[in-house]
Scaffold this motif. Structure first.
Motif, PDB file in Angstrom:
ATOM      1  N   UNK A 108     -83.589 -14.762  20.295  1.00  0.00           N
ATOM      2  CA  UNK A 108     -84.933 -14.925  20.856  1.00  0.00           C
ATOM      3  C   UNK A 108     -85.520 -16.300  20.557  1.00  0.00           C
ATOM      4  N   UNK A 109     -84.684 -17.333  20.636  1.00  0.00           N
ATOM      5  CA  UNK A 109     -85.160 -18.689  20.435  1.00  0.00           C
ATOM      6  C   UNK A 109     -85.290 -19.135  18.995  1.00  0.00           C
ATOM      7  N   UNK A 110     -84.965 -18.248  18.048  1.00  0.00           N
ATOM      8  CA  UNK A 110     -85.030 -18.600  16.630  1.00  0.00           C
ATOM      9  C   UNK A 110     -83.623 -18.714  16.042  1.00  0.00           C
ATOM     10  N   UNK A 111     -83.423 -19.698  15.160  1.00  0.00           N
ATOM     11  CA  UNK A 111     -82.147 -19.872  14.472  1.00  0.00           C
ATOM     12  C   UNK A 111     -82.308 -19.580  12.985  1.00  0.00           C
ATOM     13  N   UNK A 112     -81.331 -18.870  12.424  1.00  0.00           N
ATOM     14  CA  UNK A 112     -81.329 -18.553  10.999  1.00  0.00           C
ATOM     15  C   UNK A 112     -79.937 -18.771  10.417  1.00  0.00           C
ATOM     16  N   UNK A 113     -79.839 -19.277   9.183  1.00  0.00           N
ATOM     17  CA  UNK A 113     -78.527 -19.406   8.540  1.00  0.00           C
ATOM     18  C   UNK A 113     -77.966 -18.041   8.177  1.00  0.00           C
ATOM     19  N   UNK A 114     -76.685 -17.831   8.455  1.00  0.00           N
ATOM     20  CA  UNK A 114     -76.020 -16.559   8.157  1.00  0.00           C
ATOM     21  C   UNK A 114     -74.609 -16.841   7.656  1.00  0.00           C
ATOM     22  N   UNK A 115     -73.946 -15.789   7.223  1.00  0.00           N
ATOM     23  CA  UNK A 115     -72.545 -15.877   6.825  1.00  0.00           C
ATOM     24  C   UNK A 115     -71.817 -14.662   7.378  1.00  0.00           C
ATOM     25  N   UNK A 116     -70.509 -14.795   7.542  1.00  0.00           N
ATOM     26  CA  UNK A 116     -69.717 -13.668   8.023  1.00  0.00           C
ATOM     27  C   UNK A 116     -68.384 -13.638   7.290  1.00  0.00           C
ATOM     28  N   UNK A 117     -67.717 -12.518   7.350  1.00  0.00           N
ATOM     29  CA  UNK A 117     -66.434 -12.387   6.681  1.00  0.00           C
ATOM     30  C   UNK A 117     -65.670 -11.185   7.198  1.00  0.00           C
ATOM     31  N   UNK A 118     -64.376 -11.199   6.952  1.00  0.00           N
ATOM     32  CA  UNK A 118     -63.510 -10.097   7.373  1.00  0.00           C
ATOM     33  C   UNK A 118     -62.267 -10.081   6.499  1.00  0.00           C
ATOM     34  N   UNK A 119     -61.670  -8.924   6.291  1.00  0.00           N
ATOM     35  CA  UNK A 119     -60.261  -8.893   5.909  1.00  0.00           C
ATOM     36  C   UNK A 119     -59.437  -8.986   7.192  1.00  0.00           C
ATOM     37  N   UNK A 120     -58.144  -9.145   7.078  1.00  0.00           N
ATOM     38  CA  UNK A 120     -57.287  -9.064   8.263  1.00  0.00           C
ATOM     39  C   UNK A 120     -57.376  -7.649   8.831  1.00  0.00           C
ATOM     40  N   UNK A 121     -57.496  -7.539  10.156  1.00  0.00           N
ATOM     41  CA  UNK A 121     -57.555  -6.211  10.791  1.00  0.00           C
ATOM     42  C   UNK A 121     -56.699  -6.206  12.044  1.00  0.00           C
ATOM     43  N   UNK A 122     -56.230  -5.041  12.397  1.00  0.00           N
ATOM     44  CA  UNK A 122     -55.498  -4.846  13.646  1.00  0.00           C
ATOM     45  C   UNK A 122     -56.375  -4.094  14.627  1.00  0.00           C
ATOM     46  N   UNK A 123     -56.685  -4.732  15.760  1.00  0.00           N
ATOM     47  CA  UNK A 123     -57.373  -4.062  16.864  1.00  0.00           C
ATOM     48  C   UNK A 123     -56.299  -3.599  17.848  1.00  0.00           C
ATOM     49  N   UNK A 124     -56.307  -2.323  18.159  1.00  0.00           N
ATOM     50  CA  UNK A 124     -55.241  -1.704  18.936  1.00  0.00           C
ATOM     51  C   UNK A 124     -54.936  -2.462  20.219  1.00  0.00           C
ATOM     52  N   UNK A 125     -55.972  -2.874  20.956  1.00  0.00           N
ATOM     53  CA  UNK A 125     -55.751  -3.706  22.135  1.00  0.00           C
ATOM     54  C   UNK A 125     -57.048  -4.370  22.559  1.00  0.00           C
ATOM     55  N   UNK A 126     -56.929  -5.639  22.965  1.00  0.00           N
ATOM     56  CA  UNK A 126     -57.995  -6.406  23.571  1.00  0.00           C
ATOM     57  C   UNK A 126     -57.379  -7.193  24.728  1.00  0.00           C
ATOM     58  N   UNK A 127     -58.225  -7.660  25.620  1.00  0.00           N
ATOM     59  CA  UNK A 127     -57.722  -8.508  26.697  1.00  0.00           C
ATOM     60  C   UNK A 127     -57.621  -9.943  26.191  1.00  0.00           C
ATOM     61  N   UNK A 128     -56.430 -10.523  26.333  1.00  0.00           N
ATOM     62  CA  UNK A 128     -56.202 -11.908  25.934  1.00  0.00           C
ATOM     63  C   UNK A 128     -56.081 -12.738  27.204  1.00  0.00           C
ATOM     64  N   UNK A 129     -56.954 -13.722  27.325  1.00  0.00           N
ATOM     65  CA  UNK A 129     -56.917 -14.591  28.494  1.00  0.00           C
ATOM     66  C   UNK A 129     -56.063 -15.813  28.213  1.00  0.00           C
ATOM     67  N   UNK A 130     -54.871 -15.877  28.778  1.00  0.00           N
ATOM     68  CA  UNK A 130     -53.974 -17.011  28.602  1.00  0.00           C
ATOM     69  C   UNK A 130     -53.413 -17.430  29.947  1.00  0.00           C
ATOM     70  N   UNK A 131     -52.173 -17.932  29.939  1.00  0.00           N
ATOM     71  CA  UNK A 131     -51.529 -18.296  31.205  1.00  0.00           C
ATOM     72  C   UNK A 131     -51.199 -17.057  32.022  1.00  0.00           C
TER      73      UNK A 131
END
Length: 478
Positions: free
Chosen positions: A455-478
């Motif tokens: 909504x037009x405001x910026x705030x500092x944040x952080x993010x993190x993850x362990x390694x994960x397996x997502x069963x399927x996503x669409x990958x846009x490549x050649x």
């Protein structure tokens, strides 16, 4: 004043040249037309920046933010006004403007102010930024520049940037809460351009913490230099894979940006209160694997997203959004918490005194699971491993997303093979969360210069993850 003095509210009021009676009068004026809650947020922020390109300073600056914002709330109506001139008269005028917007037939009076104490300072400062002038910051950028050039003869250009800020905050509300805070921040970024046989590639590295001038150190310079050179050099070997629907392994650390953008916003309570989030009817229900826990945390020491108090006077805390696969809590400010009849979670945040607070993330991450990274990769016959993202687009309500992947690897027969680059991964956040079948034991918080826009405001944040397996996503490549 000494840094520690900024946690003594009486001394901070002197810094803003006001007294308790001035604050009490402004809060009384904000409640004058029937508002049932009012608060005042005082801010004095000084920001400095310096950028080095081709080993020469090509940009430097300093900016100061000084003022106060006053909010009045009556039921679902919110009035907000701010002033850049902090005097008793200007505070009263701003309070009156906010009060006119938030009106009701009831009458309230503010409670006498009592100072809140910080039980555990998340970002203690040993050396304030105002003790370090620009001439003492430049050598760190020069060392970073020189280190990057020394690691690979193909390096053609380096841009190194440093930013720091210090915020002095004073907050009071009609419930009687009063607190002050001293918030430091330091950021360092490097962009590396390499050329090999007429072909050019570019990558970046960054670090950001809520720290004073001890933030600048040689160990971090060495780590960032190696990181940005390795990222850039790998791109010369990378290819664009064939696209399609396939398993995606998200690497530990920076993949948390997808958790933040594609999933995290759907947990913010204002979107759910307005029924624009796909999760607005899922509270208390199982939405993913029972072994998944997702946290939004404001308590990590020195973390870019950590807070002692949020911008509504609520203490920083650790909130389980998803606990054992169940949607456990939304992220609340005071308005949404009152709507749902729960306690605020400390997520009321704002960009500056010019803006009202709203539910915002802090440090959002998924807790570690039971699998090693190698076990997760070995389970995939054909797919991709992604670990560095550059940007993306998200439809916050529905959670549909597309993210641009800067680098990763093909997974073939359970092994990382060819490096890949410049692909998109496309999917739906809640469905991707539900599609996670394996969670790694290698949780990593990515301490880059992440900034969240809403909504037009910026705030500092952080993010993190362990390694994960997502069963399927669409990958846009050649």
């Amino acid at each position: 004043m000494n840094v520690n003095d900024y946690f003594q509210t009486n001394l901070v009021m002197e810094h803003f040249n006001i007294c308790r009676n001035d604050i009490y009068k402004a809060l009384t004026k904000a409640l004058e037309f029937g508002a049932d809650y009012a608060d005042i947020y005082f801010e004095h922020t000084t920001s400095n920046s310096i950028r080095l390109t081709d080993n020469s300073v090509d940009n430097a600056g300093c900016m100061t933010e000084y003022g106060a914002g006053i909010r009045a709330i009556a039921g679902d109506h919110t009035g907000y006004a701010f002033t850049e001139n902090i005097t008793p008269e200007e505070l009263t005028a701003a309070a009156k403007a906010a009060a006119h917007i938030a009106q009701s037939a009831r009458q309230y009076e503010p409670v006498n102010l009592n100072a809140l104490t910080i039980e555990s300072n998340r970002y203690p400062v040993r050396k304030p930024w105002d003790e370090i002038d620009i001439s003492r910051k430049r050598p760190f950028l020069e060392r970073l520049n020189d280190k990057i050039f020394s690691l690979d003869s193909r390096v053609q250009k380096v841009t190194a940037s440093h930013n720091d800020s210090t915020s002095i905050i004073l907050f009071a509300n009609s419930l009687g809460d009063l607190y002050s805070d001293y918030i430091p921040s330091g950021s360092l970024s490097a962009v590396c351009l390499m050329e090999n046989n007429g072909r050019r590639e570019q990558a970046s590295s960054s670090r950001s913490f809520r720290m004073g001038a001890t933030f600048l150190n040689d160990a971090m310079i060495d780590e960032m230099a190696h990181e940005v050179v390795n990222r850039t050099s790998m791109l010369f070997k990378a290819v664009r894979p064939r696209g399609g629907m396939m398993p995606v392994v998200m690497g530990a650390g920076g993949s948390g940006i997808l958790l933040h953008e594609a999933i995290g916003h759907a947990f913010e309570a204002d979107f759910n209160r307005k029924h624009t989030s796909i999760l607005s009817d899922k509270l208390g229900r199982v939405i993913c694997n029972r072994k998944i826990n997702v946290v939004d945390d404001g308590t990590i020491p020195f973390n870019r997203g950590s807070i002692n108090f949020d911008d509504e006077g609520v203490a920083g805390q650790k909130t389980y959004i998803v606990k054992e696969g169940r949607l456990n809590s939304y992220l609340h400010d005071r308005i949404s918490a009152r709507y749902y009849g729960v306690a605020p979670t400390g997520n009321g945040r704002r960009e500056s005194f010019r803006c009202p607070p709203m539910p915002r993330m802090r440090a959002t991450y998924m807790e570690a699971g039971e699998y090693t990274k190698e076990e997760i990769i070995a389970s995939v016959r054909k797919g991709v491993y992604v670990d560095v993202f550059s940007n993306g687009q998200v439809q916050i309500g529905a959670g549909d997303f597309t993210f641009f992947v800067k680098s990763g690897y093909m997974i073939e027969e359970g092994r990382l093979t060819r490096p890949i680059k410049d692909i998109n991964i496309i999917g739906n956040g809640p469905k991707a969360l539900a599609g996670i079948t394996m969670v790694g034991n290698d949780l990593e918080i990515d301490n880059g210069t992440w900034t969240c826009g809403k909504d037009g405001q910026n705030c500092p944040v952080t993010c993190g993850m362990p390694s994960v397996l997502v069963k399927h996503l669409t990958v846009g490549g050649n």
